[in-house]
Design a protein around this motif. Sequence first.
Motif, mmCIF file in Angstrom:
data_model
loop_
_atom_site.group_PDB
_atom_site.id
_atom_site.type_symbol
_atom_site.label_atom_id
_atom_site.label_comp_id
_atom_site.label_asym_id
_atom_site.label_seq_id
_atom_site.Cartn_x
_atom_site.Cartn_y
_atom_site.Cartn_z
ATOM 1 N N PRO A 79 -17.012 25.594 29.971
ATOM 2 C CA PRO A 79 -17.142 24.907 31.257
ATOM 3 C C PRO A 79 -15.778 24.462 31.775
ATOM 4 C CG PRO A 79 -18.772 24.103 29.692
ATOM 5 C CD PRO A 79 -17.822 24.968 28.909
ATOM 6 N N ILE A 80 -15.528 24.698 33.062
ATOM 7 C CA ILE A 80 -14.254 24.334 33.694
ATOM 8 C C ILE A 80 -14.526 23.456 34.905
ATOM 9 C CG2 ILE A 80 -12.183 25.168 34.855
ATOM 10 C CD1 ILE A 80 -12.444 27.756 33.245
ATOM 11 N N LEU A 81 -13.930 22.273 34.890
ATOM 12 C CA LEU A 81 -14.013 21.337 36.014
ATOM 13 C C LEU A 81 -12.644 21.268 36.668
ATOM 14 C CD1 LEU A 81 -15.204 19.074 37.747
ATOM 15 C CD2 LEU A 81 -14.864 17.505 35.836
ATOM 16 N N MET A 82 -12.565 21.655 37.932
ATOM 17 C CA MET A 82 -11.292 21.635 38.639
ATOM 18 C C MET A 82 -11.038 20.262 39.247
ATOM 19 S SD MET A 82 -10.726 25.298 40.478
ATOM 20 C CE MET A 82 -10.172 26.679 39.463
ATOM 21 N N LEU A 83 -9.799 19.803 39.119
ATOM 22 C CA LEU A 83 -9.367 18.530 39.672
ATOM 23 C C LEU A 83 -8.286 18.828 40.701
ATOM 24 C CD1 LEU A 83 -8.877 16.645 36.287
ATOM 25 C CD2 LEU A 83 -10.960 16.760 37.667
ATOM 26 N N THR A 84 -8.524 18.465 41.953
ATOM 27 C CA THR A 84 -7.553 18.848 42.975
ATOM 28 C C THR A 84 -7.653 17.963 44.198
ATOM 29 O OG1 THR A 84 -6.879 20.649 44.448
ATOM 30 C CG2 THR A 84 -9.200 20.514 43.889
ATOM 31 N N ALA A 85 -6.558 17.925 44.950
ATOM 32 C CA ALA A 85 -6.556 17.199 46.224
ATOM 33 C C ALA A 85 -7.045 18.080 47.364
ATOM 34 C CB ALA A 85 -5.147 16.699 46.525
ATOM 35 N N ARG A 86 -7.235 19.380 47.104
ATOM 36 C CA ARG A 86 -7.689 20.301 48.146
ATOM 37 C C ARG A 86 -9.202 20.113 48.323
ATOM 38 N NH1 ARG A 86 -4.687 25.608 45.575
ATOM 39 N NH2 ARG A 86 -2.594 24.704 45.498
ATOM 40 N N ASP A 87 -9.603 19.760 49.551
ATOM 41 C CA ASP A 87 -10.993 19.332 49.723
ATOM 42 C C ASP A 87 -11.771 20.128 50.759
ATOM 43 O OD1 ASP A 87 -9.697 18.480 51.948
ATOM 44 O OD2 ASP A 87 -10.409 16.401 51.858
ATOM 45 N N THR A 88 -11.235 21.254 51.234
ATOM 46 C CA THR A 88 -11.991 22.015 52.222
ATOM 47 C C THR A 88 -13.030 22.895 51.524
ATOM 48 O OG1 THR A 88 -10.548 23.958 52.227
ATOM 49 C CG2 THR A 88 -9.925 22.112 53.645
ATOM 50 N N LEU A 89 -14.025 23.358 52.309
ATOM 51 C CA LEU A 89 -15.038 24.234 51.744
ATOM 52 C C LEU A 89 -14.411 25.515 51.218
ATOM 53 C CD1 LEU A 89 -17.951 25.031 51.155
ATOM 54 C CD2 LEU A 89 -18.155 25.818 53.528
ATOM 55 N N ASP A 90 -13.426 26.051 51.949
ATOM 56 C CA ASP A 90 -12.765 27.283 51.496
ATOM 57 C C ASP A 90 -12.072 27.064 50.154
ATOM 58 O OD1 ASP A 90 -13.627 28.716 53.648
ATOM 59 O OD2 ASP A 90 -11.773 28.502 54.795
ATOM 60 N N ASP A 91 -11.463 25.885 49.979
ATOM 61 C CA ASP A 91 -10.817 25.582 48.697
ATOM 62 C C ASP A 91 -11.844 25.589 47.571
ATOM 63 O OD1 ASP A 91 -8.272 25.277 49.786
ATOM 64 O OD2 ASP A 91 -8.626 23.168 50.262
ATOM 65 N N LYS A 92 -12.987 24.958 47.831
ATOM 66 C CA LYS A 92 -14.017 24.895 46.792
ATOM 67 C C LYS A 92 -14.572 26.287 46.487
ATOM 68 C CE LYS A 92 -15.339 20.191 48.059
ATOM 69 N NZ LYS A 92 -16.383 19.309 48.623
ATOM 70 N N LEU A 93 -14.798 27.071 47.529
ATOM 71 C CA LEU A 93 -15.309 28.421 47.297
ATOM 72 C C LEU A 93 -14.315 29.251 46.509
ATOM 73 C CD1 LEU A 93 -16.980 29.247 50.738
ATOM 74 C CD2 LEU A 93 -18.071 28.580 48.598
ATOM 75 N N ALA A 94 -13.023 29.046 46.795
ATOM 76 C CA ALA A 94 -12.002 29.771 46.023
ATOM 77 C C ALA A 94 -12.069 29.370 44.551
ATOM 78 C CB ALA A 94 -10.620 29.487 46.592
ATOM 79 N N GLY A 95 -12.266 28.079 44.291
ATOM 80 C CA GLY A 95 -12.391 27.624 42.908
ATOM 81 C C GLY A 95 -13.578 28.259 42.215
ATOM 82 N N PHE A 96 -14.728 28.251 42.872
ATOM 83 C CA PHE A 96 -15.914 28.858 42.264
ATOM 84 C C PHE A 96 -15.729 30.367 42.087
ATOM 85 C CE2 PHE A 96 -18.257 25.107 44.205
ATOM 86 C CZ PHE A 96 -18.379 24.457 42.989
ATOM 87 N N ALA A 97 -15.077 31.002 43.069
ATOM 88 C CA ALA A 97 -14.869 32.451 42.973
ATOM 89 C C ALA A 97 -13.992 32.809 41.787
ATOM 90 C CB ALA A 97 -14.249 32.970 44.271
ATOM 91 N N HIS A 98 -13.121 31.902 41.379
ATOM 92 C CA HIS A 98 -12.256 32.159 40.225
ATOM 93 C C HIS A 98 -12.900 31.718 38.913
ATOM 94 C CE1 HIS A 98 -9.248 32.827 43.342
ATOM 95 N NE2 HIS A 98 -8.471 33.367 42.435
#
Length: 228
Positions: A79-98
């Motif tokens: 399990p990977i939990l990303m911690l970031t200041a990037r808060d747009t939907l595109d940022d989140k989708l990029a995280g999930f896509a990776h």
Amino acid sequence: MSNSFDILLVEDSPDLASNIIDYLEALGHRMHYAADGEAGLREALVRPVDIVLLDLALPNRGGLSVCSEIRRRADRRIPILMLTARDTLDDKLAGFAHGADDYLVKPFSLAELAARVAALALRPQLGQLHCFSVGPLTIDRQARTATRDGQLLRLTPLLWELLLLLAEAWPNPVSRDEATLRLWGDDPPSSDSLRAHLHLLRQVVDKPFDRPIIETVHSVGFRLKVVP
């Protein structure tokens, strides 16, 4: 299962890392630490950690690259939990896509971080192999692909996350709130986007086949209706 976990924190801010480590160690977790992306990737691949807390803006190798490499090279689902200041939907989708499993926007409360760690680490797929089957569906978490009766399902990142959620929960249903949180985190869209995405998912998973397997459970949510 114990409620204390081996947690790898990959974070280049010493102050934030210190706060996180102190808080989670006080809760009984065993913390491991890397200050850059390359070191974090090495630790994730050689150390038997239960969960990875991964910053995105890292020196040497960015968090998205670290995440995708863990998914490609690890022999089990971490399990990977990303911690970031990037808060747009595109940022989140990029995280999930990776390959991220969850996404927490800075600044966050340490109590919320601890709650998400517990929820992630206790997911049924912890430590399991990347591929699993539910009835006619075969899910490959590493490749982020799904097939039904051997036929590849063409899924957008959001539809993939939704199908993965249903498959991991099977035979139990998934509530609307749980699905909304999985897809959009703490910033759900104002319209009924979940209904629209479920419609699109049915178009891919059910419509080309002779019988539907995505079932609405009245007053509860949705589930996969398949025979073991």
